[in-house]
Scaffold this motif. Sequence first.
Motif, mmCIF file in Angstrom:
data_model
loop_
_atom_site.group_PDB
_atom_site.id
_atom_site.type_symbol
_atom_site.label_atom_id
_atom_site.label_comp_id
_atom_site.label_asym_id
_atom_site.label_seq_id
_atom_site.Cartn_x
_atom_site.Cartn_y
_atom_site.Cartn_z
ATOM 1 N N MET A 158 61.632 13.187 2.015
ATOM 2 C CA MET A 158 62.852 13.221 2.824
ATOM 3 C C MET A 158 64.074 12.792 2.011
ATOM 4 O O MET A 158 65.194 13.223 2.274
ATOM 5 C CB MET A 158 62.692 12.311 4.033
ATOM 6 C CG MET A 158 63.531 12.724 5.221
ATOM 7 S SD MET A 158 63.216 11.660 6.615
ATOM 8 C CE MET A 158 64.116 10.210 6.138
ATOM 9 N N ASP A 159 63.825 11.936 1.019
ATOM 10 C CA ASP A 159 64.943 11.493 0.186
ATOM 11 C C ASP A 159 65.586 12.657 -0.552
ATOM 12 O O ASP A 159 66.770 12.607 -0.872
ATOM 13 C CB ASP A 159 64.458 10.445 -0.816
ATOM 14 C CG ASP A 159 64.261 9.098 -0.152
ATOM 15 O OD1 ASP A 159 65.266 8.409 0.065
ATOM 16 O OD2 ASP A 159 63.118 8.770 0.178
ATOM 17 N N LEU A 160 64.798 13.687 -0.825
ATOM 18 C CA LEU A 160 65.366 14.852 -1.507
ATOM 19 C C LEU A 160 66.399 15.531 -0.608
ATOM 20 O O LEU A 160 67.438 15.986 -1.077
ATOM 21 C CB LEU A 160 64.266 15.841 -1.889
ATOM 22 C CG LEU A 160 63.326 15.400 -3.010
ATOM 23 C CD1 LEU A 160 62.213 16.411 -3.194
ATOM 24 C CD2 LEU A 160 64.090 15.220 -4.317
ATOM 25 N N GLU A 161 66.099 15.570 0.693
ATOM 26 C CA GLU A 161 67.059 16.152 1.640
ATOM 27 C C GLU A 161 68.342 15.328 1.650
ATOM 28 O O GLU A 161 69.449 15.857 1.606
ATOM 29 C CB GLU A 161 66.509 16.160 3.076
ATOM 30 C CG GLU A 161 65.184 16.866 3.260
ATOM 31 C CD GLU A 161 65.248 18.319 2.865
ATOM 32 O OE1 GLU A 161 66.351 18.894 2.907
ATOM 33 O OE2 GLU A 161 64.194 18.859 2.477
ATOM 34 N N ILE A 162 68.156 14.012 1.707
ATOM 35 C CA ILE A 162 69.338 13.133 1.754
ATOM 36 C C ILE A 162 70.153 13.302 0.478
ATOM 37 O O ILE A 162 71.379 13.425 0.516
ATOM 38 C CB ILE A 162 68.916 11.662 1.939
ATOM 39 C CG1 ILE A 162 68.114 11.522 3.238
ATOM 40 C CG2 ILE A 162 70.123 10.746 1.946
ATOM 41 C CD1 ILE A 162 67.477 10.158 3.414
ATOM 42 N N MET A 163 69.429 13.359 -0.641
ATOM 43 C CA MET A 163 70.131 13.484 -1.916
ATOM 44 C C MET A 163 70.899 14.807 -1.974
ATOM 45 O O MET A 163 72.043 14.847 -2.436
ATOM 46 C CB MET A 163 69.133 13.407 -3.070
ATOM 47 C CG MET A 163 69.774 13.129 -4.393
ATOM 48 S SD MET A 163 68.639 12.366 -5.540
ATOM 49 C CE MET A 163 67.455 13.652 -5.775
ATOM 50 N N ALA A 164 70.266 15.873 -1.500
ATOM 51 C CA ALA A 164 70.952 17.166 -1.500
ATOM 52 C C ALA A 164 72.182 17.123 -0.593
ATOM 53 O O ALA A 164 73.232 17.684 -0.910
ATOM 54 C CB ALA A 164 69.996 18.268 -1.053
ATOM 55 N N LYS A 205 70.822 5.801 -7.577
ATOM 56 C CA LYS A 205 69.863 4.900 -6.918
ATOM 57 C C LYS A 205 68.685 5.678 -6.340
ATOM 58 O O LYS A 205 67.537 5.239 -6.420
ATOM 59 C CB LYS A 205 70.559 4.119 -5.810
ATOM 60 C CG LYS A 205 71.439 3.001 -6.343
ATOM 61 C CD LYS A 205 72.014 2.180 -5.218
ATOM 62 C CE LYS A 205 72.813 1.016 -5.766
ATOM 63 N NZ LYS A 205 73.607 0.363 -4.719
ATOM 64 N N MET A 206 68.980 6.839 -5.756
ATOM 65 C CA MET A 206 67.891 7.614 -5.151
ATOM 66 C C MET A 206 66.955 8.170 -6.212
ATOM 67 O O MET A 206 65.743 8.192 -6.026
ATOM 68 C CB MET A 206 68.470 8.720 -4.272
ATOM 69 C CG MET A 206 68.942 8.161 -2.932
ATOM 70 S SD MET A 206 69.412 9.437 -1.773
ATOM 71 C CE MET A 206 71.033 9.789 -2.320
ATOM 72 N N SER A 224 71.569 21.833 -8.008
ATOM 73 C CA SER A 224 70.797 22.976 -8.501
ATOM 74 C C SER A 224 69.409 22.549 -8.950
ATOM 75 O O SER A 224 68.444 23.286 -8.802
ATOM 76 C CB SER A 224 71.550 23.665 -9.643
ATOM 77 O OG SER A 224 71.475 22.908 -10.829
ATOM 78 N N MET A 225 69.319 21.342 -9.495
ATOM 79 C CA MET A 225 67.990 20.878 -9.937
ATOM 80 C C MET A 225 67.079 20.642 -8.744
ATOM 81 O O MET A 225 65.892 20.975 -8.777
ATOM 82 C CB MET A 225 68.120 19.589 -10.759
ATOM 83 C CG MET A 225 68.599 19.822 -12.176
ATOM 84 S SD MET A 225 68.715 18.268 -13.074
ATOM 85 C CE MET A 225 70.304 18.442 -13.836
ATOM 86 N N ILE A 226 67.634 20.056 -7.668
ATOM 87 C CA ILE A 226 66.805 19.815 -6.477
ATOM 88 C C ILE A 226 66.354 21.155 -5.900
ATOM 89 O O ILE A 226 65.196 21.326 -5.511
ATOM 90 C CB ILE A 226 67.580 19.010 -5.415
ATOM 91 C CG1 ILE A 226 67.969 17.635 -5.971
ATOM 92 C CG2 ILE A 226 66.734 18.830 -4.147
ATOM 93 C CD1 ILE A 226 68.934 16.870 -5.090
ATOM 94 N N ALA A 227 67.270 22.126 -5.885
ATOM 95 C CA ALA A 227 66.916 23.419 -5.300
ATOM 96 C C ALA A 227 65.891 24.161 -6.160
ATOM 97 O O ALA A 227 64.954 24.761 -5.631
ATOM 98 C CB ALA A 227 68.180 24.263 -5.132
ATOM 99 N N LYS A 228 66.050 24.090 -7.479
ATOM 100 C CA LYS A 228 65.201 24.922 -8.341
ATOM 101 C C LYS A 228 63.918 24.242 -8.788
ATOM 102 O O LYS A 228 62.996 24.915 -9.243
ATOM 103 C CB LYS A 228 66.004 25.363 -9.569
ATOM 104 C CG LYS A 228 67.086 26.357 -9.209
ATOM 105 C CD LYS A 228 67.854 26.854 -10.398
ATOM 106 C CE LYS A 228 68.886 27.870 -9.910
ATOM 107 N NZ LYS A 228 69.750 28.349 -10.962
#
Lengths: 205, 440
Positions: free
Chosen positions: B372-378, B359-360, B402-406
């Motif tokens: 901020m959603d990236l933080e929540i997703m992580a 959903k995110m 790993s995709m969010i981090a990289k």
Amino acid sequence: MSPRGWDAPADLEKEPAEIPDPASTPVPEQLRREIEAHMANYPDRRSATLPALEAAQRLHGWCSPQAMEQVACVMRLTPAYLESVASFYDMLETTPVGRHSVYVCTNISCSLCGADELYETIRAASAEDPEISVRSFECLGACDIAPMASVDGVYVGPLSDADVPRLLADVRDGRPVLPELQLARRPVADPNANTREFPAGQGDG
Amino acid sequence: MAANAAPMLLLRDIDEPGLATREVYERRGGYESLRAALALSPEEVLGQLEASGLRGRGGAGFAMGKKVSFLPKGAIDKYLVCNADESEPGTFKDRELMQKSPHMLIEGIVIASFAAGASRSFIYIRGEYAQQADVLDAAVAEARAAGYVGEDILGSGHSLSLVVHRGAGAYICGEETGLLDSLEGKRGNPRLKPPFPANQGLYQGPTLINNVETLATVPAIIRMGGEEYAKLGVETSTGTKVVSVSGHVQRPGNYEIELGIPSREIIYGLAGGPPGGRAVKCWFPGGSSSPVLKAEDLDVPYDFDSLGKAGTMLGSGAIIVVDESTPILDVALKVAKFYRHESCGKCTPCREGTNWTVKMLERIDAGEATPMDLEIMASVQQHIMGNCLCVLGDAMAMPIGSMIAKFREEFEEHIERARARGGLGVVDSEQELTTPRAGA
């Protein structure tokens, strides 16, 4: 998308079905024999549930209430138990489907090679034909022929939009599907395979 | 390019016409390892397996010899189950082995069952592999007729039954305890571990579960000797491995490599790299469950520990290459949707976590997300990891995390562009991030 698994509402008014009575439940002889043969393969007859449901689906076209009742009768299980199992697995159909199944793999490797577009093309081209059920499917384990499809269990690929009319024509006419694109005929990719070299003392003799 | 100098242990005769028949397989030296093994004691065979250092080829990479040694001794019903569910996206090595060389697998199963003292064995093959299951059925019948399977095999006193069991389409049945439940005729829900299958597996009995490729390697180990086999590869990753390469490469397919060669040699040398001269954006080294690596990691040696040190894993040995033409969001969404579909629903973090992640990601594409959603997703990914009975949830959390981090910048850019579009999710051909996928 039809309701599947626990998304389907339960009918709470209905009496729970018990293990069907063999005296009042006719089971086609061939199906009974097939299920009994499967049960004999395992220390616990319940292990034959998947092969039995698959056999019933082959006969009835889908896991219909009648099919479930017949399996339940032979295996001495409740239809509810069988339904709980059937609803878990993607290849067991809990709603009516066409006689032919086309699974189009739309997982990561295939989609990188255009599988989503291929799926839409096949779906659009077969929309009028109730005998052909087209589904997008999880990785079918044939990323080397991406994008690909499993047509009644036969793997074909790599497919392009141009192959779709012939693919569907082959299915409708009962011919082998796209023979030149069938996976079984494809050699391994590794150029070093098939070396035919043997350590001393082994081999052709 | 002939950079690959691996000895062909599994693919040597793979396209030999008729290799799926006992006659041709025997002509190519087949079942000689079985005769040699049965002349030894089970302990000696186990010693060879342990000396080989062979690690499981299905995903976890656990030492096979050790796994066999965990089974309790004594005269109890023990089981051997071959995991042929091969449903990790990107993996298709077992399919080729079973289709073309089914007797190699059967020989491996019989030898392993002798070492483990198992008297009943099953090959759990995914239902989609109908053609391969038919090949196996025919091969098992041939092996039984020749006395390689059944009572008192070749006069050794060892008996083994072998049944090919077809699944019906569920990724989770590749997880060993989910597989056991499915083989017992239930929904394929994973079990709590411990007890591990070696103590309480199929029908509550001690059970050895191994992947197809692991078992298919056993005849080669007996033929060469465990110590000789261990000289191949690198110290903690011995031997050869069949690697399935797919995605954006010019020559997708199965390649047998010696473990420890540079990953670049597999992706570029063997598979030809991305078509059209495009650059590698990221690659999954071990199926879609493994954390992604970037182009700068192409020189990481392809073995269990080197990939582990690089923050990812060898997994099932399935390399999926994604080139620069594909937005990372598309990759993440595809991966997340798969795990959402395949979550069995037993554990909350996995069932809900996979759903929320999808959903995110969809919100990002629709222009409704903020950075901020990236933080929540992580953080959702972190809450899945290690909190479920099996690793299906982790298998999504690892690559997505790993995709969010990289690729954080690209995600943020995507969020901005989608918001600027007014959240309509329209494809704008001028925007690099939304260019249609290139066909291979």
